[in-house]
Every structure is written in structure tokens, then in C-alpha cells.
Scaffold this motif. Structure first.
Motif, PDB file in Angstrom:
ATOM      1  N   ILE A 173      -1.998  14.374  -7.948  1.00  0.00           N
ATOM      2  CA  ILE A 173      -0.539  14.261  -8.037  1.00  0.00           C
ATOM      3  C   ILE A 173      -0.126  12.843  -7.677  1.00  0.00           C
ATOM      4  O   ILE A 173      -0.609  12.281  -6.689  1.00  0.00           O
ATOM      5  N   PHE A 182       5.180   5.833  -1.178  1.00  0.00           N
ATOM      6  CA  PHE A 182       5.332   6.850  -0.143  1.00  0.00           C
ATOM      7  C   PHE A 182       6.701   6.669   0.497  1.00  0.00           C
ATOM      8  O   PHE A 182       7.230   5.548   0.499  1.00  0.00           O
ATOM      9  N   TRP A 192      -8.460  -3.425  -3.683  1.00  0.00           N
ATOM     10  CA  TRP A 192      -7.948  -3.087  -5.007  1.00  0.00           C
ATOM     11  C   TRP A 192      -8.621  -3.981  -6.054  1.00  0.00           C
ATOM     12  O   TRP A 192      -9.111  -5.073  -5.733  1.00  0.00           O
ATOM     13  N   ASN A 193      -8.583  -3.515  -7.282  1.00  0.00           N
ATOM     14  CA  ASN A 193      -9.122  -4.280  -8.422  1.00  0.00           C
ATOM     15  C   ASN A 193     -10.594  -4.645  -8.259  1.00  0.00           C
ATOM     16  O   ASN A 193     -11.036  -5.718  -8.655  1.00  0.00           O
ATOM     17  N   THR A 194     -11.305  -3.724  -7.659  1.00  0.00           N
ATOM     18  CA  THR A 194     -12.755  -3.891  -7.486  1.00  0.00           C
ATOM     19  C   THR A 194     -13.505  -2.720  -8.126  1.00  0.00           C
ATOM     20  O   THR A 194     -14.724  -2.701  -8.127  1.00  0.00           O
ATOM     21  N   GLY A 195     -12.740  -1.731  -8.594  1.00  0.00           N
ATOM     22  CA  GLY A 195     -13.350  -0.507  -9.116  1.00  0.00           C
ATOM     23  C   GLY A 195     -13.727   0.479  -8.016  1.00  0.00           C
ATOM     24  O   GLY A 195     -14.231   1.558  -8.306  1.00  0.00           O
ATOM     25  N   PHE A 196     -13.441   0.149  -6.752  1.00  0.00           N
ATOM     26  CA  PHE A 196     -13.843   1.033  -5.644  1.00  0.00           C
ATOM     27  C   PHE A 196     -13.161   2.404  -5.730  1.00  0.00           C
ATOM     28  O   PHE A 196     -13.787   3.432  -5.467  1.00  0.00           O
ATOM     29  N   ALA A 197     -11.866   2.410  -6.070  1.00  0.00           N
ATOM     30  CA  ALA A 197     -11.135   3.689  -6.076  1.00  0.00           C
ATOM     31  C   ALA A 197     -11.738   4.629  -7.121  1.00  0.00           C
ATOM     32  O   ALA A 197     -12.006   5.810  -6.829  1.00  0.00           O
ATOM     33  N   THR A 198     -11.990   4.107  -8.302  1.00  0.00           N
ATOM     34  CA  THR A 198     -12.550   4.942  -9.365  1.00  0.00           C
ATOM     35  C   THR A 198     -13.963   5.392  -9.014  1.00  0.00           C
ATOM     36  O   THR A 198     -14.336   6.549  -9.227  1.00  0.00           O
ATOM     37  N   ASN A 205       3.868   5.482 -10.079  1.00  0.00           N
ATOM     38  CA  ASN A 205       2.624   4.960  -9.489  1.00  0.00           C
ATOM     39  C   ASN A 205       1.528   4.845 -10.555  1.00  0.00           C
ATOM     40  O   ASN A 205       0.564   5.612 -10.597  1.00  0.00           O
ATOM     41  N   SER A 257      -2.323   4.625  -9.676  1.00  0.00           N
ATOM     42  CA  SER A 257      -2.946   5.882  -9.296  1.00  0.00           C
ATOM     43  C   SER A 257      -3.196   6.751 -10.537  1.00  0.00           C
ATOM     44  O   SER A 257      -4.262   7.359 -10.686  1.00  0.00           O
ATOM     45  N   HIS A 317      -3.652   5.714 -13.477  1.00  0.00           N
ATOM     46  CA  HIS A 317      -4.751   5.065 -14.223  1.00  0.00           C
ATOM     47  C   HIS A 317      -6.113   5.551 -13.700  1.00  0.00           C
ATOM     48  O   HIS A 317      -7.022   5.823 -14.485  1.00  0.00           O
ATOM     49  N   LEU A 365      -6.336   2.907  -0.691  1.00  0.00           N
ATOM     50  CA  LEU A 365      -7.230   1.838  -0.233  1.00  0.00           C
ATOM     51  C   LEU A 365      -6.419   0.631   0.223  1.00  0.00           C
ATOM     52  O   LEU A 365      -5.292   0.415  -0.229  1.00  0.00           O
ATOM     53  N   TRP A 416      -6.323   9.216  -3.084  1.00  0.00           N
ATOM     54  CA  TRP A 416      -6.925   7.952  -2.689  1.00  0.00           C
ATOM     55  C   TRP A 416      -5.865   7.012  -2.120  1.00  0.00           C
ATOM     56  O   TRP A 416      -4.688   7.031  -2.511  1.00  0.00           O
ATOM     57  N   LYS A 469      -9.066   7.478 -15.702  1.00  0.00           N
ATOM     58  CA  LYS A 469     -10.420   6.898 -15.783  1.00  0.00           C
ATOM     59  C   LYS A 469     -11.502   7.871 -15.319  1.00  0.00           C
ATOM     60  O   LYS A 469     -12.636   7.794 -15.769  1.00  0.00           O
ATOM     61  N   VAL A 522       0.848  -1.208   0.000  1.00  0.00           N
ATOM     62  CA  VAL A 522       0.000   0.000   0.000  1.00  0.00           C
ATOM     63  C   VAL A 522       0.879   1.253   0.000  1.00  0.00           C
ATOM     64  O   VAL A 522       0.573   2.256  -0.649  1.00  0.00           O
TER      65      VAL A 522
HETATM   66  C1  LIG Z   1      -4.229   3.770  -6.381  1.00  0.00           C
HETATM   67  C2  LIG Z   1      -5.270   2.733  -5.959  1.00  0.00           C
HETATM   68  C3  LIG Z   1      -6.318   3.367  -5.072  1.00  0.00           C
HETATM   69  C4  LIG Z   1      -5.907   2.192  -7.238  1.00  0.00           C
HETATM   70  O1  LIG Z   1      -6.755   1.129  -6.920  1.00  0.00           O
HETATM   71  P1  LIG Z   1      -7.299   0.158  -8.064  1.00  0.00           P
HETATM   72  O2  LIG Z   1      -7.964  -0.950  -7.382  1.00  0.00           O
HETATM   73  O3  LIG Z   1      -6.202  -0.152  -9.020  1.00  0.00           O
HETATM   74  O4  LIG Z   1      -8.315   1.090  -8.875  1.00  0.00           O
HETATM   75  P2  LIG Z   1      -9.827   0.857  -9.295  1.00  0.00           P
HETATM   76  O5  LIG Z   1     -10.699   0.942  -8.114  1.00  0.00           O
HETATM   77  O6  LIG Z   1     -10.101   1.815 -10.388  1.00  0.00           O
HETATM   78  O7  LIG Z   1      -9.917  -0.632  -9.821  1.00  0.00           O
HETATM   79  C5  LIG Z   1      -9.137  -1.054 -10.907  1.00  0.00           C
HETATM   80  C6  LIG Z   1      -9.649  -2.342 -11.553  1.00  0.00           C
HETATM   81  O8  LIG Z   1     -10.712  -2.961 -10.852  1.00  0.00           O
HETATM   82  C7  LIG Z   1     -11.363  -3.877 -11.767  1.00  0.00           C
HETATM   83  N1  LIG Z   1     -12.782  -3.995 -11.426  1.00  0.00           N
HETATM   84  C8  LIG Z   1     -13.325  -5.074 -10.807  1.00  0.00           C
HETATM   85  N2  LIG Z   1     -14.629  -4.871 -10.551  1.00  0.00           N
HETATM   86  C9  LIG Z   1     -14.939  -3.645 -11.040  1.00  0.00           C
HETATM   87  C10 LIG Z   1     -16.139  -2.882 -11.089  1.00  0.00           C
HETATM   88  N3  LIG Z   1     -17.275  -3.330 -10.552  1.00  0.00           N
HETATM   89  N4  LIG Z   1     -16.100  -1.658 -11.645  1.00  0.00           N
HETATM   90  C11 LIG Z   1     -14.963  -1.180 -12.179  1.00  0.00           C
HETATM   91  N5  LIG Z   1     -13.770  -1.867 -12.190  1.00  0.00           N
HETATM   92  C12 LIG Z   1     -13.761  -3.090 -11.607  1.00  0.00           C
HETATM   93  C13 LIG Z   1     -11.124  -3.328 -13.169  1.00  0.00           C
HETATM   94  O9  LIG Z   1     -10.455  -4.327 -13.896  1.00  0.00           O
HETATM   95  C14 LIG Z   1     -10.206  -2.125 -12.954  1.00  0.00           C
HETATM   96  O10 LIG Z   1      -9.088  -2.083 -13.803  1.00  0.00           O
HETATM   97  P3  LIG Z   1      -9.177  -1.444 -15.295  1.00  0.00           P
HETATM   98  O11 LIG Z   1      -9.750  -0.080 -15.163  1.00  0.00           O
HETATM   99  O12 LIG Z   1      -7.765  -1.438 -15.768  1.00  0.00           O
HETATM  100  O13 LIG Z   1     -10.056  -2.346 -16.077  1.00  0.00           O
HETATM  101  C15 LIG Z   1      -4.590   1.573  -5.191  1.00  0.00           C
HETATM  102  O14 LIG Z   1      -3.621   0.994  -6.012  1.00  0.00           O
HETATM  103  C16 LIG Z   1      -3.940   2.027  -3.894  1.00  0.00           C
HETATM  104  O15 LIG Z   1      -4.604   2.232  -2.882  1.00  0.00           O
HETATM  105  N6  LIG Z   1      -2.586   2.145  -3.895  1.00  0.00           N
HETATM  106  C17 LIG Z   1      -1.837   2.500  -2.710  1.00  0.00           C
HETATM  107  C18 LIG Z   1      -1.977   3.941  -2.293  1.00  0.00           C
HETATM  108  C19 LIG Z   1      -1.552   4.897  -3.373  1.00  0.00           C
HETATM  109  O16 LIG Z   1      -0.549   4.702  -4.045  1.00  0.00           O
HETATM  110  N7  LIG Z   1      -2.333   5.983  -3.511  1.00  0.00           N
HETATM  111  C20 LIG Z   1      -2.105   7.004  -4.507  1.00  0.00           C
HETATM  112  C21 LIG Z   1      -1.024   7.931  -4.123  1.00  0.00           C
HETATM  113  S1  LIG Z   1      -0.747   9.146  -5.388  1.00  0.00           S
END
Ligand SMILES: CC(C)(COP(=O)(O)OP(=O)(O)OC[C@H]1O[C@@H](n2cnc3c(N)ncnc32)[C@H](O)[C@@H]1OP(=O)(O)O)[C@@H](O)C(=O)NCCC(=O)NCCS
Length: 177
Positions: A133, A37, A105-111, A138, A141, A143, A100, A98, A147, A33
């Protein structure tokens, strides 16, 4: 009962409370995570972070909001906006950020949370623009920024990260609301 400032289908975003201290400390001690940082956070660091968010929320009505999964009430990290004042060509500004836990991760929650924040920033806070930023490395992030429709703005070296070769080179994305 938790009072949500923003709700969508799956997530509730809210101010922070004392029960977030332990799960957020656990998250901030996870090396994956915190990969982009400069250091892991101690419980005291997290306590200070939570206090800073609560003060920011009280003053402005927003912060990096604590995020829960509505169905389970599980706390999964933060997404939200914050005033930034470090020295750079684009500050002072409000950024969106963000963090999480890995399980979320990989649930679409962040977006999903970030999109909800942009709507809130535009419709309720009446903000005109936000920045985001991240260190160039990274990609996850960056991505999320793409999105949610943010556009590349510039690159800069973060003044707090100048001694860190991996992290100091950052990208800035921007959104007009
Ligand atoms: C940055 C961070 C929040 C991104 O989280 P993430 O899980 O990759 O981002 P998302 O929530 O958008 O989910 C991504 C993937 O979930 C998948 N997914 C699964 N179910 C989904 C749904 N119901 N809806 C949308 N996407 C879904 C998709 O495949 C998507 O990838 P894609 O857009 O390439 O197809 C996470 O990596 C994190 O917390 N990192 C550590 C902290 C950090 O670095 N923060 C940023 C500092 S600048």
C-alpha cells in the motif's frame, strides 16, 4: 554479532535491536524520507515502533525487518512484512513495506530487499499472498511494487489519513506467492 534471517549478496535482514534506535530516529526525522507520512517520528515513537516489530517477529517469525549492508554492517532502514488490521476492503492482510535512509536510495537496495522478502514469504513462511500500500503520490514506492512483480489491485482512502489531502488516496498492489 547480528543474526540475519535473510541474506542476499549485498544485504542482511534481521530482527531489531537497541542499537537501531538512534539511526532509525534520525531517518524518521528526515523530511524527505517521511514525505509521504503524516508526521515525523520522535525517539519515543521509534522506540514503540521497534518494540512492535520485535513482538510481531516473536509471534510470527517476520516483521518489517531491519536491513544492514553486509559489507559494512551499516543499518539502512527496513523492508519486510506485517499484519495489517485497519479497516479497508482488503484487510486483514499481510503487507510488504520499505523505508530506507536517503543515502541508500537509488542503489537498488529497496528492490533487492523486497525481492528477498517475497522469496522468504513464499519459501519459508508459506504465505499465499501479500499486499502493498502507498499513497498515490509516492511514485518511488509504487515503482518498487511494480519492479518486484506486484500487480495493481485497487484504490482506497486510508482510514488513518482521511484528514490529509496529499496522502489519503492510496493504491493497493497484490502478489500471489
Ligand atoms: C520507497 C523507497 C524505498 C524506494 O527506494 P529506491 O532507491 O527508489 O528504490 P530501488 O532500491 O529500487 O532503487 C531504484 C534505482 O536504483 C538504481 N540502481 C543503482 N544501482 C542499482 C543496482 N545495483 N541494482 C538495481 N538498481 C540500481 C536504479 O536506477 C533504480 O531505478 P530504476 O529501477 O528506475 O532504474 C525510498 O524512496 C524510500 O525509502 N522512501 C521513503 C519511505 C517511503 O516512502 N516508504 C514507502 C511507504 S509506502
Amino acid at each position: 554479532m547480528k543474526e540475519y534471517i535473510i541474506k542476499n549478496k549485498r544485504l542482511g535482514l534481521r530482527n531489531w535491536n537497541a542499537s537501531d534506535l538512534l539511526p532509525f530516529t534520525e531517518m524518521c526525522q528526515d523530511k524527505e524520507v517521511m514525505k509521504y507520512f503524516p508526521n515525523l517520528l520522535s525517539e519515543k515513537d521509534v522506540e514503540n515502533f521497534i518494540e512492535r516489530m520485535q513482538i510481531h517477529f516473536k509471534e510470527f517469525g517476520f516483521c518489517y525487518f531491519a536491513v544492514d549492508i553486509l559489507e559494512t554492517k551499516e543499518f539502512i532502514g527496513f523492508t519486510g512484512m506485517l499484519h495489517q488490521t485497519y479497516k479497508s476492503p482488503f484487510t486483514p492482510c499481510i503487507d510488504i513495506g520499505w523505508r530506507l535512509k536517503r543515502k541508500a536510495w537509488n542503489t537498488g537496495f529497496a528492490t533487492e530487499a523486497a525481492n528477498a522478502c517475497l522469496s522468504f514469504a513464499s519459501n519459508h513462511l508459506k504465505l499465499k499472498e501479500v499486499y502493498s500500500i502507498a499513497s498515490k503520490a509516492n511514485l518511488n514506492s509504487i515503482h518498487v511494487m511494480k519492479k518486484i512483480g506486484m500487480e495493481f489491485h485497487s484504490e482506497f482512502q486510508h482510514p488513518a489519513l482521511l484528514k490529509n489531502e496529499l496522502l489519503k488516496d492510496c493504491v493497493v498492489y497484490h502478489s500471489t506467492l
